[in-house]
Design an enzyme around this catalytic site. Structure first.
Site, short mmCIF file in Angstrom:
data_model
loop_
_atom_site.label_atom_id
_atom_site.label_comp_id
_atom_site.label_asym_id
_atom_site.label_seq_id
_atom_site.Cartn_x
_atom_site.Cartn_y
_atom_site.Cartn_z
CB SER A 98 -20.17 -51.36 62.05
OG SER A 98 -18.98 -51.50 61.33
N1 SAH Z 1 -17.47 -47.44 58.61
C1 SAH Z 1 -18.07 -47.92 57.39
C2 SAH Z 1 -18.05 -49.43 57.38
C3 SAH Z 1 -17.35 -49.91 56.19
S1 SAH Z 1 -17.07 -51.65 56.10
C4 SAH Z 1 -19.47 -47.38 57.24
O1 SAH Z 1 -19.93 -46.60 58.08
O2 SAH Z 1 -20.11 -47.70 56.24
C5 SAH Z 1 -15.32 -51.65 55.91
C6 SAH Z 1 -14.80 -50.94 54.71
O3 SAH Z 1 -13.38 -51.08 54.72
C7 SAH Z 1 -15.25 -51.51 53.37
O4 SAH Z 1 -15.86 -50.52 52.62
C8 SAH Z 1 -13.96 -52.00 52.72
O5 SAH Z 1 -13.94 -51.84 51.31
C9 SAH Z 1 -12.95 -51.11 53.40
N2 SAH Z 1 -11.56 -51.56 53.33
C10 SAH Z 1 -11.06 -52.82 53.46
N3 SAH Z 1 -9.73 -52.82 53.32
C11 SAH Z 1 -9.36 -51.51 53.10
C12 SAH Z 1 -8.14 -50.85 52.87
N4 SAH Z 1 -6.96 -51.51 52.82
N5 SAH Z 1 -8.15 -49.52 52.69
C13 SAH Z 1 -9.30 -48.81 52.72
N6 SAH Z 1 -10.49 -49.36 52.92
C14 SAH Z 1 -10.54 -50.71 53.12
#
Ligand code: SAH
Length: 254
Positions: A98
């Protein structure tokens, strides 16, 4: 007037990710040795935080964490020059880190609900991604459980965080829609992926007095909104905040 951020000097401290020697900044003989990212990235990181403060960021622990955690170590080498711009960046597997202003907004919303303005208590993060926000959270919390459903990203985050030695941070591979019951209840729950509805497990695992921040579907067209949910003695209260665009919350693991 928009000021272009300074170009980030491509000097990294991690094995295998070093820039060519000609791009290194000269280090004077009485300067401390370049033991970490600090010497090279602190300036651009400070500029990033200054811009966020100019946009209204006031929460001290968030300012401190954003000023400290080296975001460039969480993105691919080819994207390092953009690491301190206010932009989301791809982290592989169709996911994104993000943009800093959104991270700052979510973390500030979490602090707004806390009586203790110095830390977030026990935190559950859903969506570890590359681990950047997990590193920020670990600096502001007593315990962080961060769950990721994609094995390659879970592994990548573990690698990214290895040198930072956050003893209060635990990475879990699993479906975050189920929360993580063994360490519940949580004072803070934060999710970086948007689903149709907030999973009941999150509401159940939120401590009384705790706050959850997550994007969720606002209408039938799939538009997303950032919501906060506060748990009280006798229930939960939900508030819609900003229109946002996060990657989807998916079920199961992969
Ligand atoms: N905060 C993170 C942003 C990650 S983007 C950072 O600093 O990089 C959102 C993430 O949520 C992705 O990696 C995606 O795979 C994960 N995601 C989506 N659905 C999910 C679920 N049910 N359980 C765990 N992770 C999930």
């Amino acid at each position: 007037m928009t000021q272009r951020p300074p170009r980030f000097p491509l000097v990294l401290d991690r094995v295998g990710r070093k820039a060519p020697a000609r791009q290194r900044e000269p280090v004077s003989s009485n300067a401390p040795p370049p033991s970490g990212v600090g010497l090279d990235s602190q300036h651009v990181r400070t500029r990033m935080v200054e811009r966020l403060r100019a946009q209204g960021l006031t929460c001290r622990p968030v300012i401190d964490a954003l000023s400290t955690v080296p975001r460039h170590l969480f993105v691919d080498a080819a994207l390092v020059a953009q690491a301190y711009e206010d932009t989301s960046l791809p982290i592989g597997h169709g996911q994104t880190i993000s943009k800093p202003s959104v991270v700052a907004r979510m973390l500030s919303l979490l602090f707004d609900a806390r009586g203790d303005k110095t830390h977030l208590g026990r935190v559950l993060e859903i969506g570890t991604g590359c681990g950047y926000q997990a590193a920020l959270l670990a600096q502001m919390a007593t315990l962080v459980i961060s769950v990721e459903r994609l094995r390659p990203l879970h592994d990548k985050a573990r690698d990214n965080l290895a040198t930072m030695r956050r003893s209060n941070l635990r990475l879990v591979y699993g479906d975050g829609r189920l929360g993580h019951a063994p360490n519940a209840p949580y004072d803070t729950i934060v999710c970086a992926a948007g689903g149709e509805a907030l999973p009941q497990a999150w509401l159940d695992q939120l401590a009384v007095g705790g706050r959850l921040v997550a994007p969720t579907q606002a209408d039938a067209r799939g538009e997303q909104v950032l919501v906060t949910v506060d748990r009280h003695e006798n229930g939960w209260s939900r508030h819609e905040r900003d229109a946002v665009r996060f990657v989807p919350l998916r079920s199961g693991t992969a």
